[in-house]
Design a protein around this motif. Structure first.
Motif, PDB file in Angstrom:
ATOM      1  N   ALA A 211       1.336  -1.566   0.332  1.00  0.00           N
ATOM      2  CA  ALA A 211      -0.101   0.190   0.054  1.00  0.00           C
ATOM      3  C   ALA A 211       0.495   1.014   0.168  1.00  0.00           C
ATOM      4  CB  ALA A 211      -0.988  -0.032   1.095  1.00  0.00           C
ATOM      5  N   ARG A 212       1.630   1.439  -0.072  1.00  0.00           N
ATOM      6  CA  ARG A 212       2.819   2.563  -0.411  1.00  0.00           C
ATOM      7  C   ARG A 212       3.450   2.351  -1.562  1.00  0.00           C
ATOM      8  NH1 ARG A 212       6.146   3.104   5.220  1.00  0.00           N
ATOM      9  NH2 ARG A 212       6.794   4.493   4.375  1.00  0.00           N
ATOM     10  N   ASN A 213       2.857   2.005  -2.700  1.00  0.00           N
ATOM     11  CA  ASN A 213       3.670   1.821  -3.891  1.00  0.00           C
ATOM     12  C   ASN A 213       3.064   2.931  -4.653  1.00  0.00           C
ATOM     13  OD1 ASN A 213       1.665   0.693  -5.649  1.00  0.00           O
ATOM     14  ND2 ASN A 213       2.524  -1.006  -5.742  1.00  0.00           N
ATOM     15  N   ASN A 214       3.585   3.164  -5.563  1.00  0.00           N
ATOM     16  CA  ASN A 214       3.174   4.030  -6.753  1.00  0.00           C
ATOM     17  C   ASN A 214       1.582   3.861  -7.095  1.00  0.00           C
ATOM     18  OD1 ASN A 214       3.989   2.006  -8.013  1.00  0.00           O
ATOM     19  ND2 ASN A 214       4.850   2.480  -9.464  1.00  0.00           N
ATOM     20  N   VAL A 215       0.880   2.885  -7.365  1.00  0.00           N
ATOM     21  CA  VAL A 215       0.205   2.781  -8.188  1.00  0.00           C
ATOM     22  C   VAL A 215      -1.306   3.013  -7.186  1.00  0.00           C
ATOM     23  CG1 VAL A 215      -1.498   0.670  -8.994  1.00  0.00           C
ATOM     24  CG2 VAL A 215       0.087   0.875  -9.456  1.00  0.00           C
ATOM     25  N   ALA A 216      -1.050   3.000  -6.074  1.00  0.00           N
ATOM     26  CA  ALA A 216      -1.347   2.179  -4.628  1.00  0.00           C
ATOM     27  C   ALA A 216      -1.674   3.725  -4.151  1.00  0.00           C
ATOM     28  CB  ALA A 216      -0.954   1.623  -3.069  1.00  0.00           C
ATOM     29  N   ALA A 217      -1.075   4.998  -4.324  1.00  0.00           N
ATOM     30  CA  ALA A 217      -0.726   6.237  -3.995  1.00  0.00           C
ATOM     31  C   ALA A 217      -1.703   7.009  -5.169  1.00  0.00           C
ATOM     32  CB  ALA A 217       0.495   6.787  -3.661  1.00  0.00           C
ATOM     33  N   SER A 218      -1.454   6.186  -6.385  1.00  0.00           N
ATOM     34  CA  SER A 218      -2.385   7.544  -7.424  1.00  0.00           C
ATOM     35  C   SER A 218      -3.473   7.137  -7.079  1.00  0.00           C
ATOM     36  CB  SER A 218      -1.608   7.214  -8.397  1.00  0.00           C
ATOM     37  OG  SER A 218      -0.484   8.031  -8.769  1.00  0.00           O
ATOM     38  N   LEU A 219      -3.894   5.727  -6.894  1.00  0.00           N
ATOM     39  CA  LEU A 219      -5.594   5.110  -7.119  1.00  0.00           C
ATOM     40  C   LEU A 219      -6.258   5.779  -6.109  1.00  0.00           C
ATOM     41  CD1 LEU A 219      -7.930   3.350  -7.921  1.00  0.00           C
ATOM     42  CD2 LEU A 219      -6.798   1.861  -5.487  1.00  0.00           C
ATOM     43  N   ALA A 220      -5.735   5.762  -4.610  1.00  0.00           N
ATOM     44  CA  ALA A 220      -5.926   6.401  -3.042  1.00  0.00           C
ATOM     45  C   ALA A 220      -6.327   7.711  -3.659  1.00  0.00           C
ATOM     46  CB  ALA A 220      -5.049   6.772  -1.822  1.00  0.00           C
ATOM     47  N   GLU A 221      -5.483   8.822  -4.431  1.00  0.00           N
ATOM     48  CA  GLU A 221      -5.314   9.786  -5.002  1.00  0.00           C
ATOM     49  C   GLU A 221      -6.901   9.964  -5.286  1.00  0.00           C
ATOM     50  OE1 GLU A 221      -2.018  11.365  -5.636  1.00  0.00           O
ATOM     51  OE2 GLU A 221      -0.567  10.922  -4.049  1.00  0.00           O
ATOM     52  N   ALA A 222      -7.263   9.449  -6.178  1.00  0.00           N
ATOM     53  CA  ALA A 222      -7.912   9.866  -6.796  1.00  0.00           C
ATOM     54  C   ALA A 222      -9.257   9.258  -6.627  1.00  0.00           C
ATOM     55  CB  ALA A 222      -7.644   9.004  -8.575  1.00  0.00           C
TER      56      ALA A 222
END
Ligand code: CP
Ligand code: NVA
Length: 324
Positions: A169-180
Motif C-alpha cells: 500500500a506504499r507503492n506508486n499505484v496505491a498512492a495514485s489510486l487512493a488520491e483519485a
C-alpha cells in the motif's frame, strides 16, 4: 448521457505528475471526456492532434503505457517518438533541466517513465511543454485516471464506493489510486502489514483530499477487514520496478494479502477485481480471481488508451467542440 460543463477547460499547457495536480472538477471532466472519446467514432478523431508530437522517455519497461500512449496519439492524428534508456533523469549525461529545455524545442508534449520522482519534477519545471508522469516511484497518475474511469463505467459513480487495496500500500499505484478515489468521494481501505502501510501523515493527506467529497481512508493489518463489504478489490505486484532488492522480504510479508477466492468472497457479491497489470498469478492474485467473471483488468488496460486520449487533448488543446 454526457454532462456538458459550462466552464472552460483549464488543463491546457499544464503538467500531470500526480493526481493531485488535478482538482476534483478537472478530474471529473477528464473522465467525462474519456468516456465521450471511447464511444465516439475514430474517424472523427483523426485530425484533433495533427502536427503534434509526443516524445516518450522510458527508463523502465512498459507494455500498456507505451502502447496505449502511442495508439492514443496516433488515432488523434499526432506523431510519437519513443526512447528507452537509463540516463534521462539521473543526470549522468546532462541535467534533467537541460534535457527538458532541449526536448521542449522539438516536441509538443513529453511522457516520462522514471525512478525517483524529484528529477522528474525538475525536468517538468524546466520544460516549456506539458510533461506527463508515465510512472515514477511515487506516482502512476495515468493508471489511476483509467482506474476511476473503469469504476465509473461499472458502478455509474465513484463517490460512495468502498475500494479495498491489499498488498504493497506504499507503492506508486496505491498512492495514485487512493488520491483519485478519495478526491471523487470513495473510501479506500488498505490491507497491508505495518512495513507496507502508508505513513500516518500520508493517510491524513488523503483524508484531507477527500474532505469536500466525502472520501476517506482506513488502514487494516488484517486483509479480511480491508476487503469485507468492498465494491472493488485492487492489488498490484508485491515488488515494483526498481525495488527488486526487497523481493524476498516482500514475498514473505505480503503473502497473507494475496487475493485468493476465499479473500475475494468477503467483498460484496457484485464486487469487481482490479489490477494495473502486469500480474503474477499465484503471488498477489490467484488465477481463479484475475481470470474470473468479476475481473475488470482488461477493461482497465483498454481504458488507459481512452483516458490518455482525453489527457493529451486537454493538455494540448482548448478542447473546442469537445464536451468537457
Ligand atoms: N499498468 C502499466 O503501467 O503497465 P506497463 O508497465 O506495461 O506500462
Ligand atoms: N507498482 C508497479 C506498477 C507497474 C505498472 C511498478 O512500479 O513496477
Amino acid at each position: 448521457m454526457i454532462a456538458f460543463a459550462a466552464e472552460p477547460a483549464t488543463l491546457f499547457g499544464r503538467h500531470l505528475l500526480e493526481v493531485t495536480d488535478l482538482s476534483r472538477d478537472e478530474l471529473a471532466r477528464l473522465l467525462r471526456l474519456a468516456q465521450y472519446l471511447k464511444v465516439q467514432g475514430r474517424g472523427e478523431q483523426r485530425t484533433l492532434l495533427r502536427d503534434r508530437t509526443l516524445a516518450m522517455l522510458f527508463e523502465k519497461p512498459s507494455l500498456r503505457t507505451r502502447v496505449s500512449f502511442e495508439v492514443a496519439m496516433t488515432q488523434l492524428g499526432g506523431e510519437v517518438l519513443f526512447a528507452q534508456g537509463a540516463e534521462f533523469m539521473v543526470g549522468s549525461r546532462e541535467s534533467p533541466e537541460d534535457a527538458a529545455r532541449t526536448l521542449s524545442r522539438y516536441v509538443d508534449v513529453i511522457a516520462v517513465r522514471t525512478h525517483a520522482h524529484e528529477p522528474l519534477q525538475r525536468f517538468a519545471h524546466a520544460s516549456t511543454v506539458p510533461v506527463i508522469n508515465a510512472l515514477s516511484a511515487r506516482a502512476h497518475p495515468c493508471q489511476a485516471i483509467a482506474d476511476v474511469l473503469t469504476m465509473r463505467e461499472r458502478f455509474g459513480d465513484v463517490a460512495g464506493l468502498r475500494i479495498a487495496y491489499v498488498g504493497d500500500a506504499r507503492n506508486n499505484v496505491a498512492a495514485s489510486l487512493a488520491e483519485a478515489a478519495v478526491t471523487l468521494g470513495a473510501t479506500v481501505q488498505f490491507g497491508c502489514p505495518p512495513t507496507h502501510r502508508p505513513s500516518e501523515s500520508y493517510l491524513a493527506k488523503l483524508d484531507a483530499l477527500g474532505e469536500s467529497s466525502g472520501g476517506a481512508t482506513r488502514a487494516f493489518s488484517n486483509a479480511v477487514r480491508a476487503v469485507r463489504g468492498a465494491d472493488v478489490v485492487y492489488t498490484d505486484v508485491w515488488t515494483s520496478m526498481g525495488e527488486e532488492r526487497y523481493r524476498e522480504r516482500n514475498d514473505a510479508m505480503l503473502r497473507p494479502y494475496a487475493v485468493t477466492e476465499e479473500l475475494f468472497a468477503f467483498a460484496k457479491p457484485n464486487a469487481i477485481f482490479m489490477h494495473c497489470l502486469p500480474a503474477h498469478r499465484g503471488e498477489e492474485v490467484v488465477a481463479g480471481v484475475i481470470d474470473g467473471p468479476r475481473s475488470a483488468v482488461f477493461d482497465q488496460a483498454e481504458n488507459r488508451m481512452h483516458a490518455q486520449k482525453a489527457l493529451l487533448l486537454a493538455l494540448l488543446t482548448e478542447l473546442k467542440g469537445l464536451p468537457i
